[in-house]
Enzyme design. Structure first.
Site, PDB file in Angstrom:
ATOM      1  N   SER A 126     -11.247  -7.381  11.146  1.00  0.00           N
ATOM      2  CA  SER A 126     -11.352  -6.255  10.227  1.00  0.00           C
ATOM      3  C   SER A 126     -12.182  -5.130  10.849  1.00  0.00           C
ATOM      4  CB  SER A 126     -11.933  -6.728   8.890  1.00  0.00           C
ATOM      5  OG  SER A 126     -11.778  -5.744   7.898  1.00  0.00           O
ATOM      6  N   GLU A 215      -0.898  -8.570   4.066  1.00  0.00           N
ATOM      7  CA  GLU A 215      -2.120  -7.782   3.888  1.00  0.00           C
ATOM      8  C   GLU A 215      -1.841  -6.286   3.929  1.00  0.00           C
ATOM      9  OE1 GLU A 215      -5.096  -7.307   6.994  1.00  0.00           O
ATOM     10  OE2 GLU A 215      -4.077  -8.905   8.111  1.00  0.00           O
ATOM     11  N   HIS A 245      -5.508 -10.720   4.402  1.00  0.00           N
ATOM     12  CA  HIS A 245      -6.524 -10.205   5.308  1.00  0.00           C
ATOM     13  C   HIS A 245      -7.473 -11.308   5.783  1.00  0.00           C
ATOM     14  CE1 HIS A 245      -8.685  -6.783   6.982  1.00  0.00           C
ATOM     15  NE2 HIS A 245      -9.823  -7.179   6.443  1.00  0.00           N
TER      16      HIS A 245
END
Length: 274
Positions: A126, A215, A245
């Site tokens: 991320s 995601e 995610h």
């Protein structure tokens, strides 16, 4: 239900959410050693590969996440790769904003080099992937050997069509743009130092982009992959159908996460083994 999906559903509902690290299970055979300077922790498998290291950068939107939340996932990666992982801690918003986090991970990479790590791969999930990429572009003359990026956040303007799929229970454009604004603190989201989509991508090391098919940030990886390919960088995209995610956080409790970690480990070994 997959523990990662259950986590994001719980976060979307609000209220009490179980500790993020409990999404995954403790990896067997990993020894943790905390470090004060640079702040972080070593996660070592049995008989780690000599002269190699992985710098791991946790996600959390710059407002959450830590070495503790991600130690299980990164420990599974150390086990799959056979390489010692150093998970670095960095400051969070609002006390710390761009470029503080980039400078922290850059110092950690230099520290690993000074300790004799001849081959360094960088792994991030991320916003950790965003930092990993910024590190590689800033250290182009002495770049890491490889970048493995999980659910990479690369578009700070959240323009991807995958936001419109309606399959992600938590991440939406307004949320992601708000997180980006907190991190950037007034810096242009298209600043090449902040966003890999607008950086000079030539001459970067091989990149693995791994993301969940459901995601909202899926297109962040696909757009970056296309730009890397256009720049002549070796890039591999690994999409996991139906996953959300940072699904790799469920390693030890999810077959999809375990398989993804194993694929990443094999890819990293193919580059780090001399």
């Amino acid at each position: 239900m997959d523990t990662n999906r259950a986590h994001w559903l719980a976060v979307a509902r609000g209220g009490d959410v179980p500790p993020w690290q409990d999404v995954g299970a403790e990896p067997a055979g990993i020894v943790r050693e905390d470090v004060d300077d640079p702040s972080g922790a070593w996660l070592r498998p049995r008989e780690p590969m000599a002269d190699a290291a992985i710098l791991a950068i946790h996600g959390g939107g710059f407002v959450s996440g830590s070495v503790d939340t991600h130690a299980r996932m990164f420990g599974h990666l150390a086990r799959a790769t056979g390489v010692a992982v150093f998970a670095v801690e960095y400051g969070l918003v609002p006390e710390h904003v761009f470029p503080s986090q980039v400078e922290t991970v850059e110092r950690a990479c230099a520290w690993l080099k000074a300790r004799g790590a001849r081959r360094i791969a960088v792994v991030g999930d991320s916003c950790g992937a965003l930092l990993a990429f910024a590190l590689a572009t800033r250290r182009r003359a002495d770049a890491p050997a490889a970048l493995a990026l999980f659910s990479a956040w690369t578009d700070l303007e959240a323009r991807g069509a995958s936001y419109d799929l309606g399959r992600d229970p938590f991440f939406g454009r307004d949320l992601v743009r708000g997180l980006a604004a907190g991190y950037l603190a007034g810096v242009d989201p298209r600043d090449p130092q902040a966003s890999p989509l607008f950086a000079d991508l030539g001459g970067l090391p091989p990149v693995l982009l791994q993301a969940g098919g459901d995601e909202a940030l899926r297109d962040d990886s696909l757009t970056l992959a296309a730009r890397l390919s256009d720049a002549g960088v070796a890039v591999q995209v690994d999409l996991a159908p139906g996953e959300l995610h940072t699904f790799q956080m469920a390693a030890g409790r999810s077959p999809a996460a375990d398989a993804a970690i194993e694929r990443t480990g094999a890819w990293l070994r193919s580059i780090l083994v001399s």
